[in-house]
Design an enzyme around this catalytic site. Structure first.
Site, PDB file in Angstrom:
ATOM      1  N   GLY A  77      36.357  37.702  27.346  1.00 50.22           N
ATOM      2  CA  GLY A  77      36.019  36.876  28.510  1.00 50.22           C
ATOM      3  C   GLY A  77      34.527  36.638  28.633  1.00 50.22           C
ATOM      4  O   GLY A  77      33.719  37.320  28.000  1.00 50.22           O
ATOM      5  N   ILE A 198      31.573  43.211  31.795  1.00 46.46           N
ATOM      6  CA  ILE A 198      31.000  42.978  33.120  1.00 46.46           C
ATOM      7  C   ILE A 198      31.377  44.144  34.033  1.00 46.46           C
ATOM      8  O   ILE A 198      30.682  44.458  34.988  1.00 46.46           O
ATOM      9  CB  ILE A 198      31.473  41.606  33.655  1.00 46.46           C
ATOM     10  CG1 ILE A 198      30.520  41.061  34.710  1.00 46.46           C
ATOM     11  CG2 ILE A 198      32.895  41.682  34.174  1.00 46.46           C
ATOM     12  CD1 ILE A 198      30.718  39.591  35.004  1.00 46.46           C
ATOM     13  N   ASP A 199      32.499  44.809  33.691  1.00 42.84           N
ATOM     14  CA  ASP A 199      32.985  45.929  34.513  1.00 42.84           C
ATOM     15  C   ASP A 199      32.176  47.207  34.311  1.00 42.84           C
ATOM     16  O   ASP A 199      32.357  48.171  35.043  1.00 42.84           O
ATOM     17  CB  ASP A 199      34.455  46.249  34.176  1.00 42.84           C
ATOM     18  CG  ASP A 199      35.384  45.089  34.478  1.00 42.84           C
ATOM     19  OD1 ASP A 199      34.925  44.121  35.120  1.00 42.84           O
ATOM     20  OD2 ASP A 199      36.555  45.146  34.079  1.00 42.84           O
ATOM     21  N   GLU A 295      39.859  43.824  41.103  1.00 44.29           N
ATOM     22  CA  GLU A 295      41.056  43.096  40.663  1.00 44.29           C
ATOM     23  C   GLU A 295      42.188  43.985  40.146  1.00 44.29           C
ATOM     24  O   GLU A 295      43.353  43.637  40.257  1.00 44.29           O
ATOM     25  CB  GLU A 295      40.690  42.065  39.577  1.00 44.29           C
ATOM     26  CG  GLU A 295      40.148  42.684  38.301  1.00 44.29           C
ATOM     27  CD  GLU A 295      39.776  41.640  37.237  1.00 44.29           C
ATOM     28  OE1 GLU A 295      38.744  41.830  36.590  1.00 44.29           O
ATOM     29  OE2 GLU A 295      40.524  40.661  37.077  1.00 44.29           O
ATOM     30  N   THR A 347      33.084  32.143  38.960  1.00 41.14           N
ATOM     31  CA  THR A 347      31.724  31.680  39.257  1.00 41.14           C
ATOM     32  C   THR A 347      30.716  32.697  38.743  1.00 41.14           C
ATOM     33  O   THR A 347      29.651  32.347  38.240  1.00 41.14           O
ATOM     34  CB  THR A 347      31.553  31.533  40.788  1.00 41.14           C
ATOM     35  OG1 THR A 347      32.711  30.919  41.308  1.00 41.14           O
ATOM     36  CG2 THR A 347      30.325  30.750  41.142  1.00 41.14           C
TER      37      THR A 347
END
Ligand code: ATP
Ligand code: MG
Length: 423
Positions: A77, A198-199, A295, A347
């Site tokens: 991703g 990103i996590d 999430e 975003t």
């Protein structure tokens, strides 16, 4: 991580003097970074402490720069900083080492499978000049496996000496498969990973690029949720943030905001009745509430629905689920609430890196290049105890880094949000 010394594999002896002029004369190339910097009272350790290799340029390198062909792929991703990493690798290879043959392979591991006919991009300083000013990845990305034999055939046919794999745990597992096949064939191809999550959930590195940008870019959404909630009686602002297995983005974003009243993360399971009870009390007192949910939270309530091409679980939308559950609960109570749900995930993922992440991307990339030119392989670069380190890929993907509910970070969350320990 429970072994003592983490050693990085090397393709062979480094015999070529490095062209770098900035090498620190007295730098200790054998220096290592201790895993555990905490000195416990009364503890005497007679054994060598567990440690990682310190990253950095070496006086002697393995590859001859003018004959070296390097390639870069980005997989998985989107994450802020991908273009910074591509640019930095290219610049350091080109200007510092004099490598002139740098390929950008398209669409992740698909770029290593000729059946897809994705033509590589020839990278040079002109091509990458301003790519860091944009989010996304100029190389494209993909999910789904490719045949490892086909990919190593391609690396050999294209005479690629170094492959930089920029991606998450799946990508670095794929890189390990490549390393194994390359080694089985006795080929001299270095595979160096730059972990992308990103996590911030990769082991052995205290930070991954894009994480700080994600935390910073979460703030406008939380601010909006707060404003929307305060503007009405019994307003609930609900924000879903990234974090499939680890809730670090949601946790740091909540701490940064300090307007969050309830944080839900995958590491701490919760029950709906307790969430509703907490909300009832909060609304009685303050008439508004802000909830941040990662999430991957509440998988017990909303089980994953199948898998994507890479084998990752497809998660249900916990934000939508919670919104409906809260509305239904308070409607039944005869005290309707107004829930405003915000999901800024795409975003944020597609944004360019902020200044601090750009610095971090550059430093990760330059250390990845140093490791590659020294013929290291099967490793990723990371940060440990404030130092850049070379980490065996196998250790980086062995288990995910998670929030420990008995840690001081979770205590900070409880202190900051005012939520009860068990929800
Ligand atoms: P993200 O954090 O975005 O999920 P990722 O690198 O984990 O990043 P994936 O889509 O899971 O993204 O995997 C990227 C690539 O790595 C895909 O091409 C996938 O097939 C491959 N891959 C995933 N898991 C493995 C594995 N266990 N072994 C070999 N290759 C894998
Ligand atoms: Mg993954």
């Amino acid at each position: 991580m429970n072994q003592t010394n983490y050693r990085i594999d090397n393709l062979g002896e480094c015999r070529i003097p490095s062209p770098l002029t900035s090498l620190v004369a007295g730098a200790d190339e054998e220096a290592r970074i201790m895993l555990d910097p905490i000195l416990k009272k009364g503890q005497v350790n007679h054994q060598e402490p567990s440690s990682l290799e310190l990253s950095g340029p070496r006086r002697k390198i393995f590859f001859t720069p003018e004959k070296t062909r390097a390639a870069i792929i980005t997989c998985g991703g989107l994450c802020p900083g991908l273009n910074d990493v591509i640019r930095s690798i290219t610049m350091v290879l080109w200007y510092r080492y004099g490598v002139r043959n740098i390929l950008g392979l398209r669409y992740g591991y698909e770029g290593l499978n000729p059946d897809f006919h994705h033509n590589p991009i020839q990278l040079n300083p002109d091509v990458v000049e301003d790519i860091h000013q944009k989010g996304g990845t100029i190389l494209g990305s993909s999910r789904g496996p490719q045949d490892v034999g086909v990919m190593v055939d391609y690396l050999q046919e294209m005479q690629i000496d170094i492959l930089f794999t920029v991606g998450g745990d799946g990508t670095q597992r794929g890189a390990l498969d490549l390393v194994e096949e390359i080694s089985r064939r006795g080929a001299k191809i270095a595979v160096i990973g730059i972990p992308k999550t990103i996590d911030n959930d990769i082991s052995c590195t205290e930070r991954t690029f894009g994480f700080q940008t994600a935390v910073a870019l979460s703030q406008p959404s939380i601010d909006s949720a707060h404003m929307e909630a305060k503007a009405v009686r019994n307003g609930v602002g609900l924000v879903k943030l990234m974090g499939r297995d680890s809730g670090f983005v949601a946790a740091y974003a909540s701490l940064a905001s300090s307007d969050v009243n309830l944080l839900l993360v995958p590491e701490v399971s919760f029950s709906l009745p307790k969430v509703m009870h907490f909300l009832e009390e909060r609304l009685k007192q303050k008439s508004h509430a802000v909830i941040v949910v990662a999430e991957g939270s509440g998988k017990e309530l909303l089980p994953p629905d199948g898998q994507d091409a890479s084998g990752n679980e497809i998660l249900g939308d916990i934000g939508v689920f919670l919104k409906h559950a809260i509305q239904a609960h308070f409607r039944q109570n005869g005290r309707p609430v107004s829930v405003k749900y915000i999901d800024p995930s795409y975003t944020i993922r597609s944004a360019r890196a902020n200044a601090d992440d750009s610095v971090f991307c550059f430093r990760l990339a330059e250390n990845a290049v140093h490791a590659a030119m020294a013929g290291k392989t099967g490793m990723v670069v990371g940060l440990w105890n404030g130092h850049f380190v070379d980490i065996p890929s196998i250790e980086a993907v062995r288990q995910r880094k998670k929030i420990d509910p008995s840690s001081s970070l979770w205590t900070s969350i409880l202190d900051n949000t005012g939520q009860p320990d068990l929800i």
